[in-house]
Design a protein around this motif. Structure first.
Motif, PDB file in Angstrom:
ATOM      1  N   PHE A  84       0.815  -1.209   0.000  1.00  0.00           N
ATOM      2  CA  PHE A  84       0.000   0.000   0.000  1.00  0.00           C
ATOM      3  C   PHE A  84       0.852   1.263   0.000  1.00  0.00           C
ATOM      4  CE2 PHE A  84      -2.341   3.520   1.731  1.00  0.00           C
ATOM      5  CZ  PHE A  84      -3.505   3.472   0.991  1.00  0.00           C
ATOM      6  N   ASP A  85       1.806   1.361   0.924  1.00  0.00           N
ATOM      7  CA  ASP A  85       2.614   2.575   0.996  1.00  0.00           C
ATOM      8  C   ASP A  85       3.421   2.798  -0.274  1.00  0.00           C
ATOM      9  OD1 ASP A  85       1.750   3.380   3.487  1.00  0.00           O
ATOM     10  OD2 ASP A  85       3.373   2.404   4.564  1.00  0.00           O
ATOM     11  N   VAL A  86       3.887   1.708  -0.884  1.00  0.00           N
ATOM     12  CA  VAL A  86       4.624   1.827  -2.142  1.00  0.00           C
ATOM     13  C   VAL A  86       3.723   2.415  -3.225  1.00  0.00           C
ATOM     14  CG1 VAL A  86       5.898   0.597  -3.929  1.00  0.00           C
ATOM     15  CG2 VAL A  86       6.100  -0.117  -1.541  1.00  0.00           C
ATOM     16  N   ALA A  87       2.542   1.832  -3.379  1.00  0.00           N
ATOM     17  CA  ALA A  87       1.622   2.304  -4.415  1.00  0.00           C
ATOM     18  C   ALA A  87       1.181   3.743  -4.150  1.00  0.00           C
ATOM     19  CB  ALA A  87       0.404   1.375  -4.474  1.00  0.00           C
ATOM     20  N   PHE A  88       0.978   4.083  -2.886  1.00  0.00           N
ATOM     21  CA  PHE A  88       0.538   5.434  -2.545  1.00  0.00           C
ATOM     22  C   PHE A  88       1.597   6.459  -2.951  1.00  0.00           C
ATOM     23  CE2 PHE A  88      -0.991   8.804   0.354  1.00  0.00           C
ATOM     24  CZ  PHE A  88      -2.346   8.725   0.108  1.00  0.00           C
ATOM     25  N   MET A  89       2.861   6.156  -2.665  1.00  0.00           N
ATOM     26  CA  MET A  89       3.929   7.066  -3.054  1.00  0.00           C
ATOM     27  C   MET A  89       4.075   7.132  -4.573  1.00  0.00           C
ATOM     28  SD  MET A  89       6.250   9.268  -2.356  1.00  0.00           S
ATOM     29  CE  MET A  89       6.711   9.195  -0.612  1.00  0.00           C
ATOM     30  N   LEU A  90       4.021   6.009  -5.250  1.00  0.00           N
ATOM     31  CA  LEU A  90       4.148   6.013  -6.705  1.00  0.00           C
ATOM     32  C   LEU A  90       3.041   6.839  -7.349  1.00  0.00           C
ATOM     33  CD1 LEU A  90       5.105   2.275  -7.410  1.00  0.00           C
ATOM     34  CD2 LEU A  90       6.624   4.276  -7.391  1.00  0.00           C
ATOM     35  N   MET A  91       1.822   6.710  -6.824  1.00  0.00           N
ATOM     36  CA  MET A  91       0.715   7.507  -7.354  1.00  0.00           C
ATOM     37  C   MET A  91       1.017   8.987  -7.249  1.00  0.00           C
ATOM     38  SD  MET A  91      -1.994   9.481  -5.996  1.00  0.00           S
ATOM     39  CE  MET A  91      -2.387   8.782  -4.393  1.00  0.00           C
ATOM     40  N   HIS A  92       1.519   9.422  -6.093  1.00  0.00           N
ATOM     41  CA  HIS A  92       1.806  10.842  -5.911  1.00  0.00           C
ATOM     42  C   HIS A  92       2.963  11.307  -6.785  1.00  0.00           C
ATOM     43  CE1 HIS A  92      -0.872  12.454  -2.846  1.00  0.00           C
ATOM     44  NE2 HIS A  92      -0.900  11.245  -2.326  1.00  0.00           N
ATOM     45  N   LEU A  93       3.995  10.494  -6.907  1.00  0.00           N
ATOM     46  CA  LEU A  93       5.121  10.902  -7.743  1.00  0.00           C
ATOM     47  C   LEU A  93       4.698  11.062  -9.198  1.00  0.00           C
ATOM     48  CD1 LEU A  93       8.024   8.758  -6.257  1.00  0.00           C
ATOM     49  CD2 LEU A  93       7.581  11.188  -5.911  1.00  0.00           C
ATOM     50  N   LEU A  94       3.761  10.243  -9.646  1.00  0.00           N
ATOM     51  CA  LEU A  94       3.267  10.364 -11.015  1.00  0.00           C
ATOM     52  C   LEU A  94       2.352  11.573 -11.199  1.00  0.00           C
ATOM     53  CD1 LEU A  94       2.434   6.633 -11.862  1.00  0.00           C
ATOM     54  CD2 LEU A  94       4.364   7.984 -12.710  1.00  0.00           C
ATOM     55  N   LEU A  95       1.550  11.891 -10.188  1.00  0.00           N
ATOM     56  CA  LEU A  95       0.504  12.896 -10.376  1.00  0.00           C
ATOM     57  C   LEU A  95       0.822  14.272  -9.803  1.00  0.00           C
ATOM     58  CD1 LEU A  95      -2.794  10.898  -9.697  1.00  0.00           C
ATOM     59  CD2 LEU A  95      -1.573  11.258 -11.845  1.00  0.00           C
ATOM     60  N   ASP A  96       1.690  14.351  -8.810  1.00  0.00           N
ATOM     61  CA  ASP A  96       1.898  15.655  -8.172  1.00  0.00           C
ATOM     62  C   ASP A  96       2.407  16.701  -9.151  1.00  0.00           C
ATOM     63  OD1 ASP A  96       0.894  15.270  -5.670  1.00  0.00           O
ATOM     64  OD2 ASP A  96       2.801  14.853  -4.706  1.00  0.00           O
ATOM     65  N   GLY A  97       3.196  16.291 -10.125  1.00  0.00           N
ATOM     66  CA  GLY A  97       3.706  17.257 -11.091  1.00  0.00           C
ATOM     67  C   GLY A  97       2.961  17.266 -12.408  1.00  0.00           C
ATOM     68  N   SER A  98       1.767  16.675 -12.420  1.00  0.00           N
ATOM     69  CA  SER A  98       1.036  16.537 -13.678  1.00  0.00           C
ATOM     70  C   SER A  98       0.394  17.853 -14.099  1.00  0.00           C
ATOM     71  CB  SER A  98      -0.064  15.470 -13.517  1.00  0.00           C
ATOM     72  OG  SER A  98      -0.808  15.332 -14.697  1.00  0.00           O
ATOM     73  N   ARG A  99       0.800  18.365 -15.260  1.00  0.00           N
ATOM     74  CA  ARG A  99       0.211  19.573 -15.843  1.00  0.00           C
ATOM     75  C   ARG A  99       0.206  19.424 -17.369  1.00  0.00           C
ATOM     76  NH1 ARG A  99       0.451  19.992 -11.129  1.00  0.00           N
ATOM     77  NH2 ARG A  99       0.737  21.831  -9.806  1.00  0.00           N
ATOM     78  N   PRO A 100      -0.816  19.915 -18.027  1.00  0.00           N
ATOM     79  CA  PRO A 100      -0.787  19.901 -19.489  1.00  0.00           C
ATOM     80  C   PRO A 100       0.431  20.648 -20.016  1.00  0.00           C
ATOM     81  CG  PRO A 100      -2.987  20.426 -18.694  1.00  0.00           C
ATOM     82  CD  PRO A 100      -2.084  20.449 -17.501  1.00  0.00           C
ATOM     83  N   GLY A 101       1.078  20.079 -21.007  1.00  0.00           N
ATOM     84  CA  GLY A 101       2.229  20.702 -21.621  1.00  0.00           C
ATOM     85  C   GLY A 101       3.549  20.419 -20.943  1.00  0.00           C
ATOM     86  N   ARG A 102       3.522  19.714 -19.801  1.00  0.00           N
ATOM     87  CA  ARG A 102       4.748  19.383 -19.089  1.00  0.00           C
ATOM     88  C   ARG A 102       5.102  17.923 -19.368  1.00  0.00           C
ATOM     89  NH1 ARG A 102       4.431  20.334 -12.863  1.00  0.00           N
ATOM     90  NH2 ARG A 102       4.590  22.509 -13.552  1.00  0.00           N
ATOM     91  N   ALA A 103       6.288  17.682 -19.859  1.00  0.00           N
ATOM     92  CA  ALA A 103       6.702  16.309 -20.152  1.00  0.00           C
ATOM     93  C   ALA A 103       6.652  15.480 -18.886  1.00  0.00           C
ATOM     94  CB  ALA A 103       8.109  16.298 -20.739  1.00  0.00           C
ATOM     95  N   HIS A 104       6.021  14.334 -18.965  1.00  0.00           N
ATOM     96  CA  HIS A 104       5.854  13.492 -17.797  1.00  0.00           C
ATOM     97  C   HIS A 104       7.030  12.540 -17.595  1.00  0.00           C
ATOM     98  CE1 HIS A 104       2.625  13.154 -14.871  1.00  0.00           C
ATOM     99  NE2 HIS A 104       3.005  11.919 -14.672  1.00  0.00           N
ATOM    100  N   ALA A 105       7.987  12.538 -18.512  1.00  0.00           N
ATOM    101  CA  ALA A 105       9.103  11.588 -18.416  1.00  0.00           C
ATOM    102  C   ALA A 105       9.856  11.737 -17.107  1.00  0.00           C
ATOM    103  CB  ALA A 105      10.049  11.783 -19.597  1.00  0.00           C
ATOM    104  N   ALA A 106      10.033  12.972 -16.621  1.00  0.00           N
ATOM    105  CA  ALA A 106      10.767  13.181 -15.381  1.00  0.00           C
ATOM    106  C   ALA A 106      10.034  12.568 -14.187  1.00  0.00           C
ATOM    107  CB  ALA A 106      10.997  14.676 -15.151  1.00  0.00           C
ATOM    108  N   ALA A 107       8.708  12.706 -14.171  1.00  0.00           N
ATOM    109  CA  ALA A 107       7.928  12.125 -13.079  1.00  0.00           C
ATOM    110  C   ALA A 107       7.989  10.607 -13.122  1.00  0.00           C
ATOM    111  CB  ALA A 107       6.488  12.608 -13.156  1.00  0.00           C
ATOM    112  N   VAL A 108       7.904  10.043 -14.311  1.00  0.00           N
ATOM    113  CA  VAL A 108       7.995   8.587 -14.445  1.00  0.00           C
ATOM    114  C   VAL A 108       9.367   8.096 -14.000  1.00  0.00           C
ATOM    115  CG1 VAL A 108       7.987   6.673 -16.095  1.00  0.00           C
ATOM    116  CG2 VAL A 108       6.250   8.484 -16.259  1.00  0.00           C
ATOM    117  N   ALA A 109      10.411   8.811 -14.382  1.00  0.00           N
ATOM    118  CA  ALA A 109      11.765   8.429 -13.974  1.00  0.00           C
ATOM    119  C   ALA A 109      11.918   8.510 -12.460  1.00  0.00           C
ATOM    120  CB  ALA A 109      12.793   9.323 -14.661  1.00  0.00           C
ATOM    121  N   ASP A 110      11.301   9.517 -11.862  1.00  0.00           N
ATOM    122  CA  ASP A 110      11.379   9.673 -10.413  1.00  0.00           C
ATOM    123  C   ASP A 110      10.645   8.539  -9.706  1.00  0.00           C
ATOM    124  OD1 ASP A 110      12.475  11.272  -8.357  1.00  0.00           O
ATOM    125  OD2 ASP A 110      10.523  12.174  -7.958  1.00  0.00           O
TER     126      ASP A 110
END
Length: 336
Positions: free
Chosen positions: A225-251
């Motif tokens: 659970f804690d792993v998935a919860f953190m991964l969800m936030h790392l993917l979504l916290d920086g999510s904005r239209p026009g911003r490359a998501h590759a950095a969030a995925v790498a993180d």
């Protein structure tokens, strides 16, 4: 008694926490949606006071047993024993008022969510948080005393399963069967102390370490659970239209690989993927939608991604699931 900026100084003086003489400066801290968090400071001292409320501060009807404040108090005391310095320490407890006080975070740190939401990853924080989670899981796995102390699943059910998983199942009935299976699995796995809110908003990042906050959803449960919860936030916290998501995925990938190398206990990758799927869907359709998902295109993209992860029974690899995020979550600047 509801604590606030007007009465906290006198309250702390009555408890002999604050000095009887001299000024006590009080200001509110951002405490999420669950209660009141106040910082009181005086010459050569200070304390952070937290008091839980029954109703969460969200638009939806979400009630959460106030006894969760005792869970947080006990979790902080446990962390002080097994991993000194990784979290604030308890200064006092007031069970009658569902409140407690804790030490003030040292200066020099930043709430990790802030740079993430500005588009800046902090690799040192990602690594430190992953290693900390692995340390907490390996340090509590199989500990019968910890299992007994945190056996009550109330924080998980009222704080996560009901407002997240089961609310999504009602909103998206075509997914109810798969979500129900994940809930059944999640509630049945009892292996480690789970923080329950392990996310960047509850981590203060320093140059050489991290400090963990907000343990009110702690319980004896599933390491996934804690792993998935953190991964969800790392993917979504920086999510904005026009911003490359590759950095969030790498993180997010950095967090996962570091966690596994450090001995993290979540060895069922399919469970991590399924829980990640439910949590992604919950940040759109649950009782606490992620405020950074501001456009319809973002919300739909997250829904599609969560649905694919949840229903693709062949997807049992966390790294592969994270790789899919780039295609699903990258949105053009003009998306609305």
């Amino acid at each position: 008694m509801i604590l606030d900026a007007d009465n906290l100084a006198d309250y702390l003086r009555d408890l002999a926490i604050a000095p009887a003489e001299g000024a006590v400066a009080v200001r509110p801290l951002s405490g999420g949606v669950s209660g009141t968090v106040l910082l009181a400071e005086w010459e050569r001292g200070g304390v952070v006071v937290k008091q839980t409320h029954t109703r969460m501060r969200v638009a939806a009807d979400w009630e959460f047993d106030r006894r969760r404040v005792f869970v947080e108090r006990d979790c902080l005391a446990l962390l002080a024993r097994i991993a000194p310095g990784v979290a604030p320490e308890v200064v006092f407890a007031d069970d009658e008022r569902f409140a407690f006080g804790m030490t003030v975070a040292p200066p020099g740190g930043v709430v990790w969510a802030q740079p993430l939401r500005a588009g800046e990853t902090l690799p040192h924080a990602t690594v430190a948080a992953a290693e900390l989670l692995a340390r907490l899981q390996t340090g509590t796995a199989g500990d019968a005393a910890v299992a007994r102390q945190f056996d009550d699943l109330m924080p998980l059910v009222q704080g996560r399963v009901d407002p997240f998983h089961r609310t999504v199942a009602l909103a998206r009935p075509e997914l109810a069967g798969a979500i129900g299976q994940e809930v059944e699995r999640l509630l049945s796995v009892r292996r480690v102390l789970s923080h329950g809110d392990f996310s960047p908003k509850n981590v203060i990042a320093y140059p050489d370490r991290v400090l963990l906050l907000d343990c009110e959803t702690a319980h004896w449960g599933d390491p996934s659970f804690d792993v998935a919860f953190m991964l969800m936030h790392l993917l979504l916290d920086g999510s904005r239209p026009g911003r490359a998501h590759a950095a969030a995925v790498a993180d997010a990938t950095r967090f996962w690989t570091t966690y596994r190398a450090a001995g993290g206990q979540a060895d069922d990758e399919r469970a991590v993927v399924a829980e990640l799927a439910c949590l992604l869907l919950a940040r759109v359709h649950g009782k606490s939608p992620l405020p950074t998902l501001v456009t319809a295109a973002q919300r739909e993209a997250v829904t599609r991604f969560g649905t694919e992860l949840l229903l693709d029974g062949a997807l049992r690899d966390v790294t592969a699931a994270l790789t899919l995020a780039s295609d699903h979550l990258d949105l053009p600047a003009g998306a609305v």
